[in-house]
Design a protein around this motif. Sequence first.
Motif, PDB file in Angstrom:
ATOM      1  N   GLU A   1       1.559  -7.894  -3.429  1.00  0.00           N
ATOM      2  CA  GLU A   1       0.614  -7.290  -2.281  1.00  0.00           C
ATOM      3  C   GLU A   1       0.956  -5.696  -2.338  1.00  0.00           C
ATOM      4  N   VAL A   2       1.995  -5.377  -2.412  1.00  0.00           N
ATOM      5  CA  VAL A   2       2.348  -4.036  -2.505  1.00  0.00           C
ATOM      6  C   VAL A   2       1.838  -3.158  -3.789  1.00  0.00           C
ATOM      7  N   VAL A   3       2.215  -3.852  -4.996  1.00  0.00           N
ATOM      8  CA  VAL A   3       2.226  -3.342  -6.383  1.00  0.00           C
ATOM      9  C   VAL A   3       0.946  -3.495  -6.823  1.00  0.00           C
ATOM     10  N   LEU A   4       0.714  -4.931  -6.790  1.00  0.00           N
ATOM     11  CA  LEU A   4      -0.565  -5.558  -7.732  1.00  0.00           C
ATOM     12  C   LEU A   4      -1.914  -5.426  -6.990  1.00  0.00           C
ATOM     13  N   LYS A   5      -1.687  -5.296  -5.703  1.00  0.00           N
ATOM     14  CA  LYS A   5      -3.166  -5.137  -4.851  1.00  0.00           C
ATOM     15  C   LYS A   5      -3.163  -3.993  -4.304  1.00  0.00           C
ATOM     16  N   ALA A   6      -2.433  -2.970  -4.261  1.00  0.00           N
ATOM     17  CA  ALA A   6      -2.147  -1.776  -3.439  1.00  0.00           C
ATOM     18  C   ALA A   6      -2.777  -1.859  -2.405  1.00  0.00           C
ATOM     19  N   ALA A   7      -2.303  -2.847  -1.586  1.00  0.00           N
ATOM     20  CA  ALA A   7      -2.536  -2.992  -0.026  1.00  0.00           C
ATOM     21  C   ALA A   7      -2.160  -1.733   0.955  1.00  0.00           C
ATOM     22  N   LYS A   8      -3.204  -1.508   1.808  1.00  0.00           N
ATOM     23  CA  LYS A   8      -2.658  -0.560   2.722  1.00  0.00           C
ATOM     24  C   LYS A   8      -1.965  -1.423   3.874  1.00  0.00           C
ATOM     25  N   ILE A   9      -0.785  -1.384   4.222  1.00  0.00           N
ATOM     26  CA  ILE A   9      -0.112  -2.192   4.975  1.00  0.00           C
ATOM     27  C   ILE A   9       0.191  -1.447   6.494  1.00  0.00           C
ATOM     28  N   GLY A  10      -0.130  -2.003   7.544  1.00  0.00           N
ATOM     29  CA  GLY A  10       0.160  -1.595   8.921  1.00  0.00           C
ATOM     30  C   GLY A  10       1.654  -2.004   9.122  1.00  0.00           C
ATOM     31  N   ALA A  11       2.052  -1.593  10.305  1.00  0.00           N
ATOM     32  CA  ALA A  11       3.502  -1.708  10.821  1.00  0.00           C
ATOM     33  C   ALA A  11       3.921  -3.283  11.202  1.00  0.00           C
ATOM     34  N   GLU A  12       2.758  -3.725  11.793  1.00  0.00           N
ATOM     35  CA  GLU A  12       3.210  -5.321  12.105  1.00  0.00           C
ATOM     36  C   GLU A  12       3.261  -6.033  10.956  1.00  0.00           C
ATOM     37  N   ALA A  13       2.194  -5.818  10.007  1.00  0.00           N
ATOM     38  CA  ALA A  13       2.335  -6.587   8.628  1.00  0.00           C
ATOM     39  C   ALA A  13       3.539  -6.378   7.852  1.00  0.00           C
ATOM     40  N   ALA A  14       4.044  -5.079   7.878  1.00  0.00           N
ATOM     41  CA  ALA A  14       5.166  -4.527   7.151  1.00  0.00           C
ATOM     42  C   ALA A  14       6.528  -5.212   7.745  1.00  0.00           C
ATOM     43  N   VAL A  15       6.382  -5.310   9.043  1.00  0.00           N
ATOM     44  CA  VAL A  15       7.557  -5.973   9.614  1.00  0.00           C
ATOM     45  C   VAL A  15       7.762  -7.656   9.030  1.00  0.00           C
ATOM     46  N   GLY A  16       6.619  -8.166   9.216  1.00  0.00           N
ATOM     47  CA  GLY A  16       6.523  -9.583   8.524  1.00  0.00           C
ATOM     48  C   GLY A  16       6.872  -9.775   7.168  1.00  0.00           C
ATOM     49  N   MET A  17       6.295  -8.622   6.322  1.00  0.00           N
ATOM     50  CA  MET A  17       6.869  -8.813   4.681  1.00  0.00           C
ATOM     51  C   MET A  17       8.325  -8.261   4.543  1.00  0.00           C
ATOM     52  N   GLY A  18       9.109  -7.791   5.491  1.00  0.00           N
ATOM     53  CA  GLY A  18      10.270  -7.428   5.496  1.00  0.00           C
ATOM     54  C   GLY A  18      10.661  -5.883   5.084  1.00  0.00           C
ATOM     55  N   ILE A  19       9.540  -5.130   4.831  1.00  0.00           N
ATOM     56  CA  ILE A  19       9.516  -3.823   4.761  1.00  0.00           C
ATOM     57  C   ILE A  19       9.954  -3.069   5.741  1.00  0.00           C
ATOM     58  N   VAL A  20       9.633  -3.247   6.700  1.00  0.00           N
ATOM     59  CA  VAL A  20       9.747  -2.427   8.035  1.00  0.00           C
ATOM     60  C   VAL A  20      10.852  -3.355   9.108  1.00  0.00           C
ATOM     61  N   ASP A  21      11.700  -2.563   9.693  1.00  0.00           N
ATOM     62  CA  ASP A  21      12.727  -3.357  10.483  1.00  0.00           C
ATOM     63  C   ASP A  21      12.109  -3.664  11.883  1.00  0.00           C
ATOM     64  N   SER A  22      11.505  -2.609  12.441  1.00  0.00           N
ATOM     65  CA  SER A  22      10.425  -2.810  13.571  1.00  0.00           C
ATOM     66  C   SER A  22       9.468  -1.952  13.951  1.00  0.00           C
ATOM     67  N   ALA A  23       8.367  -2.317  14.737  1.00  0.00           N
ATOM     68  CA  ALA A  23       7.228  -1.544  14.958  1.00  0.00           C
ATOM     69  C   ALA A  23       7.170  -1.240  16.233  1.00  0.00           C
ATOM     70  N   TYR A  24       6.676   0.077  16.654  1.00  0.00           N
ATOM     71  CA  TYR A  24       6.355   0.520  18.123  1.00  0.00           C
ATOM     72  C   TYR A  24       5.054   1.300  18.349  1.00  0.00           C
ATOM     73  N   GLY A  25       4.880   1.077  19.494  1.00  0.00           N
ATOM     74  CA  GLY A  25       3.359   1.646  19.986  1.00  0.00           C
ATOM     75  C   GLY A  25       2.925   3.064  19.726  1.00  0.00           C
ATOM     76  N   THR A  26       3.758   3.911  19.649  1.00  0.00           N
ATOM     77  CA  THR A  26       3.534   5.221  19.693  1.00  0.00           C
ATOM     78  C   THR A  26       4.537   6.000  18.659  1.00  0.00           C
TER      79      THR A  26
END
Length: 247
Positions: A170-195
Amino acid sequence: MCTIEKRGNFFILTLKGDTKKDQEHRFSPTVIASIRAALAEVKSQAADGSALITVSEGRFFSNGFDLRHAQAVGVKAGSAEAALRELGRMVDLFRGVVADLLALPMPTIAAVTGHAAAAGMMFAMSHDYVLMTSSRGVLYMSELDIGMTLPDYFTALIRAKIGSSAARREVVLKAAKIGAEAAVGMGIVDSAYGTPEEVVAAAERKAEELAERGWSGDAYAGLRKSLYPEVCGMVGLKIEPVYPSRL
């Protein structure tokens, strides 16, 4: 460029910019040198039980390499090849930033309060923890969209830090633009916050929590490097054993 502030047991590295263009925090040779000088200053002041937070001003954490700078070099030289050589030079220079973060003798936290694209995403992922706001900004590896391959150490970092092959696709071969919540689900981001403010506050809490452990900085850096041997090899870091000062 960037500033360093020491607050208790942790340091805050802030990417700064006076203009809207500067607040994209693109990595030119000058910006790369500024970041490396700041990290060297942090390392020189490090003690057991230190931590680092990296934050940025404005809507971008970092928008990657400064392609406008490379284009300007090409225009001045009257050569498209000169522009490409300058991009290659920035890729090589940035290798040192990744090395500095992987070798830093303390836990590191990226407080991503805006867009992190291409080398900007790699900059965030070179930290031990990535916290991100869900109110603005995406993670985005733009190389496929602009028609270039990844530097070898970028690919190694992605393999090391993103465990799922589907997420890497998704990251490399689709060049997806990934929001924080999706990035948490993918294991890229540890936690997401509102502001953005909540991200910075959470990063400070995490830094205080980690600093309180009082870990040996040399042992921490050695263990980190041992987790990512392929990346370390590509950025010129040696992995050497670290022993306690006494048993």
